[in-house]
Design a protein around this motif. Sequence first.
Motif, mmCIF file in Angstrom:
data_model
loop_
_atom_site.group_PDB
_atom_site.id
_atom_site.type_symbol
_atom_site.label_atom_id
_atom_site.label_comp_id
_atom_site.label_asym_id
_atom_site.label_seq_id
_atom_site.Cartn_x
_atom_site.Cartn_y
_atom_site.Cartn_z
ATOM 1 N N PRO A 38 41.379 44.864 48.986
ATOM 2 C CA PRO A 38 42.246 45.739 48.189
ATOM 3 C C PRO A 38 42.162 45.379 46.709
ATOM 4 C CG PRO A 38 43.550 44.158 49.428
ATOM 5 C CD PRO A 38 42.130 43.984 49.862
ATOM 6 N N SER A 39 42.490 46.340 45.879
ATOM 7 C CA SER A 39 42.452 46.121 44.438
ATOM 8 C C SER A 39 43.841 46.267 43.846
ATOM 9 C CB SER A 39 41.522 47.127 43.774
ATOM 10 O OG SER A 39 41.543 46.959 42.373
ATOM 11 N N LYS A 40 44.165 45.371 42.921
ATOM 12 C CA LYS A 40 45.398 45.498 42.150
ATOM 13 C C LYS A 40 45.120 46.199 40.828
ATOM 14 C CE LYS A 40 47.531 41.455 44.180
ATOM 15 N NZ LYS A 40 48.055 40.107 43.995
ATOM 16 N N ILE A 41 43.826 46.440 40.556
ATOM 17 C CA ILE A 41 43.418 47.033 39.289
ATOM 18 C C ILE A 41 43.092 48.511 39.443
ATOM 19 C CG2 ILE A 41 41.693 46.941 37.444
ATOM 20 C CD1 ILE A 41 41.369 43.942 38.137
ATOM 21 N N TYR A 42 42.340 48.853 40.514
ATOM 22 C CA TYR A 42 41.835 50.218 40.681
ATOM 23 C C TYR A 42 42.460 50.903 41.885
ATOM 24 C CZ TYR A 42 38.384 48.584 37.367
ATOM 25 O OH TYR A 42 37.791 48.069 36.252
ATOM 26 N N SER A 43 42.730 52.186 41.720
ATOM 27 C CA SER A 43 43.241 52.993 42.826
ATOM 28 C C SER A 43 42.090 53.324 43.778
ATOM 29 C CB SER A 43 43.856 54.287 42.296
ATOM 30 O OG SER A 43 42.833 55.123 41.765
ATOM 31 N N ASN A 44 42.430 53.804 44.956
ATOM 32 C CA ASN A 44 41.403 54.240 45.907
ATOM 33 C C ASN A 44 40.557 55.362 45.313
ATOM 34 O OD1 ASN A 44 42.146 52.373 47.827
ATOM 35 N ND2 ASN A 44 43.464 53.792 48.949
ATOM 36 N N ASP A 75 38.824 42.284 43.400
ATOM 37 C CA ASP A 75 38.972 42.144 41.957
ATOM 38 C C ASP A 75 38.365 40.855 41.402
ATOM 39 O OD1 ASP A 75 40.362 44.540 42.050
ATOM 40 O OD2 ASP A 75 42.335 43.570 42.031
ATOM 41 N N THR A 76 38.181 39.832 42.227
ATOM 42 C CA THR A 76 37.660 38.559 41.722
ATOM 43 C C THR A 76 36.238 38.691 41.191
ATOM 44 O OG1 THR A 76 36.949 37.892 43.931
ATOM 45 C CG2 THR A 76 39.127 37.148 43.208
ATOM 46 N N TYR A 77 35.491 39.675 41.646
ATOM 47 C CA TYR A 77 34.139 39.898 41.131
ATOM 48 C C TYR A 77 34.158 40.303 39.656
ATOM 49 C CZ TYR A 77 31.436 39.386 45.391
ATOM 50 O OH TYR A 77 30.803 38.862 46.486
ATOM 51 N N LEU A 78 35.296 40.752 39.183
ATOM 52 C CA LEU A 78 35.404 41.195 37.798
ATOM 53 C C LEU A 78 35.564 40.027 36.823
ATOM 54 C CD1 LEU A 78 37.758 44.236 38.373
ATOM 55 C CD2 LEU A 78 35.271 44.229 38.111
ATOM 56 N N ASP A 79 35.831 38.822 37.341
ATOM 57 C CA ASP A 79 36.011 37.659 36.472
ATOM 58 C C ASP A 79 34.817 37.429 35.553
ATOM 59 O OD1 ASP A 79 38.498 37.243 37.541
ATOM 60 O OD2 ASP A 79 37.874 35.622 38.874
ATOM 61 N N GLU A 80 33.633 37.731 36.041
ATOM 62 C CA GLU A 80 32.415 37.545 35.250
ATOM 63 C C GLU A 80 32.391 38.446 34.012
ATOM 64 O OE1 GLU A 80 27.624 38.050 35.944
ATOM 65 O OE2 GLU A 80 28.903 37.698 37.679
ATOM 66 N N TYR A 81 33.152 39.525 34.037
ATOM 67 C CA TYR A 81 33.126 40.520 32.962
ATOM 68 C C TYR A 81 34.421 40.550 32.153
ATOM 69 C CZ TYR A 81 29.245 41.852 35.863
ATOM 70 O OH TYR A 81 28.093 41.822 36.596
ATOM 71 N N ASP A 83 35.376 38.998 29.627
ATOM 72 C CA ASP A 83 35.205 38.902 28.180
ATOM 73 C C ASP A 83 34.708 40.193 27.546
ATOM 74 O OD1 ASP A 83 36.035 36.268 28.249
ATOM 75 O OD2 ASP A 83 34.015 35.498 28.529
ATOM 76 N N TRP A 84 34.481 41.210 28.334
ATOM 77 C CA TRP A 84 34.041 42.500 27.810
ATOM 78 C C TRP A 84 35.283 43.279 27.374
ATOM 79 C CZ3 TRP A 84 29.621 45.049 31.055
ATOM 80 C CH2 TRP A 84 28.563 44.146 31.177
ATOM 81 N N ASP A 85 35.805 42.946 26.228
ATOM 82 C CA ASP A 85 37.071 43.517 25.766
ATOM 83 C C ASP A 85 37.064 45.035 25.698
ATOM 84 O OD1 ASP A 85 38.155 40.990 25.484
ATOM 85 O OD2 ASP A 85 37.450 40.791 23.424
ATOM 86 N N SER A 86 35.956 45.602 25.289
ATOM 87 C CA SER A 86 35.949 47.041 25.056
ATOM 88 C C SER A 86 35.516 47.861 26.267
ATOM 89 C CB SER A 86 35.018 47.367 23.882
ATOM 90 O OG SER A 86 33.697 46.980 24.211
ATOM 91 N N ALA A 87 35.120 47.199 27.348
ATOM 92 C CA ALA A 87 34.606 47.961 28.490
ATOM 93 C C ALA A 87 35.449 47.710 29.734
ATOM 94 C CB ALA A 87 33.160 47.572 28.776
ATOM 95 N N GLU A 88 35.736 48.778 30.437
ATOM 96 C CA GLU A 88 36.378 48.668 31.737
ATOM 97 C C GLU A 88 35.269 48.651 32.775
ATOM 98 O OE1 GLU A 88 39.969 50.733 34.264
ATOM 99 O OE2 GLU A 88 39.297 51.644 32.415
ATOM 100 N N VAL A 89 35.240 47.613 33.592
ATOM 101 C CA VAL A 89 34.122 47.358 34.499
ATOM 102 C C VAL A 89 34.608 47.362 35.938
ATOM 103 C CG1 VAL A 89 32.365 45.661 35.142
ATOM 104 C CG2 VAL A 89 33.013 45.909 32.753
ATOM 105 N N ILE A 90 33.747 47.868 36.834
ATOM 106 C CA ILE A 90 33.984 47.741 38.267
ATOM 107 C C ILE A 90 32.676 47.288 38.905
ATOM 108 C CG2 ILE A 90 33.433 50.159 38.811
ATOM 109 C CD1 ILE A 90 35.736 50.011 40.918
ATOM 110 N N VAL A 91 32.793 46.431 39.919
ATOM 111 C CA VAL A 91 31.629 45.945 40.658
ATOM 112 C C VAL A 91 31.766 46.422 42.097
ATOM 113 C CG1 VAL A 91 30.352 43.916 41.444
ATOM 114 C CG2 VAL A 91 31.421 43.911 39.182
ATOM 115 N N ILE A 92 30.708 47.027 42.602
ATOM 116 C CA ILE A 92 30.637 47.513 43.981
ATOM 117 C C ILE A 92 29.449 46.837 44.641
ATOM 118 C CG2 ILE A 92 30.315 49.557 45.445
ATOM 119 C CD1 ILE A 92 32.934 49.674 43.856
ATOM 120 N N LEU A 93 29.565 46.519 45.925
ATOM 121 C CA LEU A 93 28.448 45.952 46.669
ATOM 122 C C LEU A 93 27.912 46.971 47.662
ATOM 123 C CD1 LEU A 93 29.605 42.277 47.368
ATOM 124 C CD2 LEU A 93 28.249 43.168 45.468
#
Length: 134
Positions: A38-44, A75-81, A83-93
């Motif tokens: 589950p994500s606390k950042i992104y909706s379904n 959401d833990t996969y987003l830790d790598e990103y 520092d990207w202040d200006s970009a909203e990032v999502i990682v999918i596998l």
Amino acid sequence: MLKKVLIIIAFVTLLFTVFILKNSRGNIHNVQISDGNPSKIYSNAEIESAFQTIKDYFHSEFGGCTLTELYYPGDTYLDEYKDWDSAEVIVILSSFDVNSFAGDGFNPNSTYSDWSWVLIRNESGDWEHFDHGY
């Protein structure tokens, strides 16, 4: 004369093969969407939109491959990103299979698992492909 005919046949066969491989599309018809974390950042709906972005990109760029699974790893996969202040990032596998006509450095007749897709949200609020790989 026979030699010329064989050379012409070989050349036409090569051209046909290159044309078919170049114009083949990635297969996305039976992708299994797995329950990820589950994500606390992104909706379904936001995650589903990211899946569609990946399917569209895969279909156009991964000829000779079949996308078999997509999932949000959490959401833990987003830790790598972070520092990207200006970009909203999502990682999918994902997982996908490669046929015997593998291109772009893929191993023929193989399966790639946990292949990551990095998407960023553009100014319109849509996801865009940014990077992929291991």
